[in-house]
Design an enzyme around this catalytic site. Structure first.
Site, short mmCIF file in Angstrom:
data_model
loop_
_atom_site.label_atom_id
_atom_site.label_comp_id
_atom_site.label_asym_id
_atom_site.label_seq_id
_atom_site.Cartn_x
_atom_site.Cartn_y
_atom_site.Cartn_z
N SER A 180 6.23 55.19 2.07
CA SER A 180 7.46 55.88 1.63
C SER A 180 8.28 56.45 2.79
CB SER A 180 7.10 56.97 0.61
OG SER A 180 6.60 56.39 -0.56
N ASN A 197 8.27 45.52 6.43
CA ASN A 197 7.40 44.66 5.63
C ASN A 197 8.12 44.36 4.32
OD1 ASN A 197 5.40 43.37 4.24
ND2 ASN A 197 4.01 45.13 4.11
N TRP A 198 8.66 43.15 4.24
CA TRP A 198 9.45 42.80 3.05
C TRP A 198 8.55 42.39 1.87
CZ3 TRP A 198 13.61 39.37 5.92
CH2 TRP A 198 14.44 40.22 6.67
N LYS A 199 7.26 42.29 2.12
CA LYS A 199 6.28 41.92 1.09
C LYS A 199 6.76 40.64 0.37
CE LYS A 199 4.93 46.72 0.90
NZ LYS A 199 4.42 47.84 0.14
N GLU A 234 -2.52 46.15 -0.12
CA GLU A 234 -2.24 45.31 -1.30
C GLU A 234 -3.12 44.06 -1.28
OE1 GLU A 234 1.96 45.18 -0.64
OE2 GLU A 234 2.13 47.25 -1.33
N HIS A 257 -3.52 44.61 4.90
CA HIS A 257 -2.67 45.51 4.11
C HIS A 257 -3.42 45.89 2.82
CE1 HIS A 257 0.63 47.10 1.75
NE2 HIS A 257 1.28 47.24 2.88
N GLY A 281 5.01 53.13 -1.87
CA GLY A 281 5.91 52.86 -2.99
C GLY A 281 6.13 54.04 -3.92
N GLY A 293 8.28 49.71 3.91
CA GLY A 293 8.32 48.74 2.81
C GLY A 293 9.67 48.79 2.12
N GLY A 294 9.75 49.51 1.01
CA GLY A 294 10.96 49.56 0.17
C GLY A 294 12.25 49.82 0.93
N GLU A 345 -1.69 53.82 6.60
CA GLU A 345 -0.90 53.85 5.37
C GLU A 345 -1.77 54.38 4.23
OE1 GLU A 345 2.51 50.80 5.21
OE2 GLU A 345 0.70 49.69 4.79
P1 13P Z 1 6.78 51.69 1.09
O1 13P Z 1 7.57 52.02 2.32
O2 13P Z 1 7.56 51.01 0.03
O3 13P Z 1 6.01 52.87 0.60
O4 13P Z 1 5.68 50.60 1.53
C1 13P Z 1 4.88 50.87 2.63
C2 13P Z 1 4.11 49.67 2.97
O5 13P Z 1 3.24 49.24 2.23
C3 13P Z 1 4.46 48.98 4.22
O6 13P Z 1 3.49 48.06 4.58
#
Ligand code: 13P
Length: 263
Positions: free
Chosen positions: A225, A9-11, A108, A106, A184, A246-247, A178
Site C-alpha cells: 500500500s 509490480n503490475w501483477k 501471491e 511474492h 492491496g 503494486g496498485g 512486504e
Molecule cells: P500494493 O501496493 O497494491 O499494496 O501491492 C504491493 C505489492 O504486492 C507489490 O509487490
C-alpha cells in the site's frame, strides 16, 4: 549513498496494449515534469524498475530501450535454464529479453501457487547465475503477526532463500519486506514498524555476508500500500532503500508522483 529503488509490480493487471500505453505515459511524464528529466535519474541516484507480465516484457523493453535509470523486471522465473518444464520461463531468456531484475517469492505466488522457501531459494540461485538481480519478497501474514511469530517468519524466509548462496563483488540482491496483510489494503504499516523489520533483515544479512558486501550489494525495500502520500516516510528511513509498488503503479500520474517524491 546507496541508489534509491522504485519498483512497479503490475501483477496480472495489464494486457499488452495497457502495458504499452502505461510505460509510454510514464516515460512521457518523467520527461516533461519540471526538474525531473530522465537524464537526472542517474545523477539523482534513483533506479525505476517496471515489471510487466511475461507476455508484455518485450514490448516494454522496446519502449524503455536506452532510457537511463529505467529498467525492466520480470515477475517470476524458473530455477532451470531450459528443459522439460512446461509453462515455465527461463531466467536466461529473461536476461536476453532485456530484464535486469526479477521478482521472486511474492506472497501471491507463495499463497496461490504454494511456492515454498526452497523453491524461492532455487530461483534466487538461478537468477543470479543468469546475471539477473533477484528481488526477494518476504513478509508475514496477519495470522502469523497475531501469533507473535512475524520476526521468525521473515528470518526463516530470508535464511532459506539465501543459505549457501555467495555473493561476488558484482552480484546484487534486493530484499523486499512486504507484510502480506497490508498488500492491496490501502493502509501501509507505520514507518516505525518498517524500520524495526528492516533492522532485523539487515542484521541477518550481516550475519550472512561481509559488511562491505551488505552495504554495497544488498538493498532492503518496503512494499504494501505504498502511495505518493506515504512513500517519503518510508524512503527517508535510514534502513529503507526504496519501495515495491503494486496498485499505485498502475496509473502513470500516481506512479510518477511517487518517483518525484523521492527525487
Ligand atoms: P500494493 O501496493 O497494491 O499494496 O501491492 C504491493 C505489492 O504486492 C507489490 O509487490
Amino acid at each position: 549513498m546507496k541508489r534509491k529503488i522504485i519498483i512497479a509490480n503490475w501483477k496480472m493487471n495489464l494486457g499488452f496494449k495497457e502495458s504499452k500505453t502505461l510505460s509510454e505515459k510514464i516515460l512521457k511524464k518523467l520527461k516533461t515534469r519540471p526538474n525531473f528529466f530522465l537524464r537526472n535519474l542517474k545523477i539523482k541516484k534513483l533506479d525505476i524498475i517496471l515489471c510487466p507480465s511475461f507476455t508484455n516484457l518485450s514490448e516494454v523493453s522496446r519502449i524503455l530501450k536506452s532510457k537511463s535509470g529505467i529498467f525492466l523486471g520480470a515477475q517470476d522465473c524458473f530455477w532451470e535454464d531450459h528443459g522439460e518444464f512446461t509453462g515455465e520461463i527461463s531466467p536466461v531468456w529473461l536476461k536476453n529479453l532485456g530484464c535486469r531484475y526479477v521478482i521472486l517469492g511474492h506472497s501471491e505466488r507463495r499463497k496461490n501457487l504454494k511456492e515454498t522457501n526452497n523453491m524461492v531459494h532455487q530461483k534466487v540461485k538461478a537468477a543470479l547465475k543468469a546475471e539477473l538481480i533477484p528481488i526477494i519478497c518476504i513478509g508475514e501474514t496477519l495470522e502469523e503477526r497475531r501469533r507473535g511469530i512475524k520476526d521468525y517468519v521473515i528470518l526463516d524466509q530470508l535464511s532459506s532463500a539465501l543459505t549457501g548462496i555467495d555473493l561476488d563483488l558484482k552480484q546484487k540482491i534486493i530484499i523486499a519486506y512486504e507484510p502480506v496483510w497490508v498488500i492491496g489494503s490501502g493502509r501501509a504499516i507505520t514507518p516505525n514498524e518498517a524500520e524495526y523489520m528492516n533492522k532485523i533483515i539487515l542484521q541477518r544479512m550481516i550475519d550472512f555476508y561481509p559488511l562491505e558486501r551488505v552495504k554495497k550489494n544488498i538493498s532492503i525495500i518496503y512494499g504494501g500500500s505504498v502511495s505518493a502520500d506515504n512513500v517519503k516516510s518510508f524512503v527517508d528511513l535510514e534502513t529503507t532503500d526504496g519501495v515495491l509498488v503494486g496498485g499505485s503503479s498502475l496509473k502513470a500520474a500516481e506512479f510518477v508522483k511517487i518517483c518525484q517524491a523521492i527525487i
